[in-house]
Enzyme design. Sequence first.
Site, PDB file in Angstrom:
ATOM      1  N   ASN A  13       0.859  -1.189   0.000  1.00 46.17           N
ATOM      2  CA  ASN A  13       0.000   0.000   0.000  1.00 46.17           C
ATOM      3  C   ASN A  13       0.891   1.235   0.000  1.00 46.17           C
ATOM      4  OD1 ASN A  13      -1.816   2.051   0.505  1.00 46.17           O
ATOM      5  ND2 ASN A  13      -2.264   1.433   2.614  1.00 46.17           N
ATOM      6  N   LYS A  15       0.048   4.257  -0.307  1.00 43.83           N
ATOM      7  CA  LYS A  15      -0.630   5.463   0.206  1.00 43.83           C
ATOM      8  C   LYS A  15      -0.393   6.618  -0.795  1.00 43.83           C
ATOM      9  CE  LYS A  15       0.223   3.543   4.712  1.00 43.83           C
ATOM     10  NZ  LYS A  15       0.143   3.729   6.142  1.00 43.83           N
ATOM     11  N   HIS A  93      -9.408   0.785   5.296  1.00 47.17           N
ATOM     12  CA  HIS A  93      -8.120   1.115   5.920  1.00 47.17           C
ATOM     13  C   HIS A  93      -8.352   2.139   7.028  1.00 47.17           C
ATOM     14  CE1 HIS A  93      -4.056   2.570   6.481  1.00 47.17           C
ATOM     15  NE2 HIS A  93      -3.635   1.478   5.854  1.00 47.17           N
ATOM     16  N   GLU A  95      -6.794   4.670   7.922  1.00 50.88           N
ATOM     17  CA  GLU A  95      -6.625   6.082   7.535  1.00 50.88           C
ATOM     18  C   GLU A  95      -7.884   6.616   6.859  1.00 50.88           C
ATOM     19  OE1 GLU A  95      -2.951   5.627   5.378  1.00 50.88           O
ATOM     20  OE2 GLU A  95      -1.926   5.157   7.243  1.00 50.88           O
ATOM     21  N   GLU A 165      -4.957  -4.935  10.854  1.00 51.58           N
ATOM     22  CA  GLU A 165      -3.970  -3.874  10.978  1.00 51.58           C
ATOM     23  C   GLU A 165      -4.213  -3.083  12.262  1.00 51.58           C
ATOM     24  OE1 GLU A 165      -2.186  -2.819   6.890  1.00 51.58           O
ATOM     25  OE2 GLU A 165      -3.838  -1.473   7.301  1.00 51.58           O
ATOM     26  N   GLY A 171       2.733   2.390  10.547  1.00 51.75           N
ATOM     27  CA  GLY A 171       3.665   3.496  10.318  1.00 51.75           C
ATOM     28  C   GLY A 171       4.402   3.948  11.566  1.00 51.75           C
ATOM     29  N   SER A 210       3.837  -2.021  10.203  1.00 52.01           N
ATOM     30  CA  SER A 210       5.295  -1.988  10.315  1.00 52.01           C
ATOM     31  C   SER A 210       5.985  -3.312   9.957  1.00 52.01           C
ATOM     32  CB  SER A 210       5.703  -1.510  11.712  1.00 52.01           C
ATOM     33  OG  SER A 210       5.215  -0.195  11.945  1.00 52.01           O
TER      34      SER A 210
HETATM   35  C1  PEP Z   1      -0.640   0.222   6.095  1.00 54.61           C
HETATM   36  O1  PEP Z   1      -0.867   1.414   6.116  1.00 54.61           O
HETATM   37  O2  PEP Z   1      -1.434  -0.547   5.530  1.00 54.61           O
HETATM   38  C2  PEP Z   1       0.565  -0.261   6.765  1.00 54.61           C
HETATM   39  C3  PEP Z   1       0.580  -1.481   7.174  1.00 54.61           C
HETATM   40  O3  PEP Z   1       1.588   0.653   6.935  1.00 54.61           O
HETATM   41  P1  PEP Z   1       3.052   0.359   7.552  1.00 54.61           P
HETATM   42  O4  PEP Z   1       3.538  -0.952   6.964  1.00 54.61           O
HETATM   43  O5  PEP Z   1       3.875   1.519   7.134  1.00 54.61           O
HETATM   44  O6  PEP Z   1       2.887   0.262   9.030  1.00 54.61           O
END
Ligand code: PEP
Length: 251
Positions: A13, A15, A93, A95, A165, A171, A210
């Site tokens: 992803n 983003k 998601h 976000e 998640e 992040g 992460s």
């Molecule tokens: C995400 O936003 O789907 C995600 C998992 O981000 P990150 O790997 O940067 O934590």
Amino acid sequence: MQPQNRQPIVAGNWKMNGDPALIEQMSAALAQVELNNVKVVVCPPTVYLSMLNAKNFSKGAQNVSDKSGGAFTGETSTSMLKDVQVEYVIVGHSERREYYVEDNLLVAEKVATILDAGLTPIFCIGESEQIRDAGQLFEFLAEQLDAVLNRVGVKNFANLVVAYEPIWAIGTGKTATPEQAQEVHHFIRQHIASKDEKVAQELVILYGGSVNGANATSIFAQPDVDGGLVGGASLKPAEFIKICQAANELR
Ligand code: PEP
């Protein structure tokens, strides 16, 4: 060990990151590796989807409208995504839930729209640190799952992918431990199994938060973890390939 019928998936992803140069680098880097046991999905910003040369991987979108077309400024429909060979769509998601106020009802509607179009939703769920600390983790996740179950029915879970998640791990560099991931993935599978055992056993459940080249193997080795949804590390071709290789070696 995961049953053979669950093919691992690693989805990147991006983003609101990346540019045409990265599109080219990622397409070229992935074209050079053999990843026969894992389905790789790259989800760049919408405007770059048509530039991806997805030779041995799939294209995914980060968002889609729940509407089929018309006067909805700024939106993209499932049929438009299909015009540029998209196969997967990230939905729910955290976000989008937080910054664009997408609630469980809208997420469920979008999942239904994606399924109706014959695309595969990557349906995200996950709790904040406060929810976890308050001991409401499973109740909260069940609510997110039930919104979609009630809208599309359990049989349709055979046509989608769930991504767990935890918001506190996205992040932040603060990954869930393999045990924490397994505990929640097992809960998700059991929740679906209480409605349909076969669908639950075949459901692909990704972990996101992460994930990187160093921690992917230990997370993906968990029996109910079938790969990952990767944010930051999916912007670095070599690192992303390392993660894909970790999933590839699960079988
Ligand atoms: C995400 O936003 O789907 C995600 C998992 O981000 P990150 O790997 O940067 O934590």
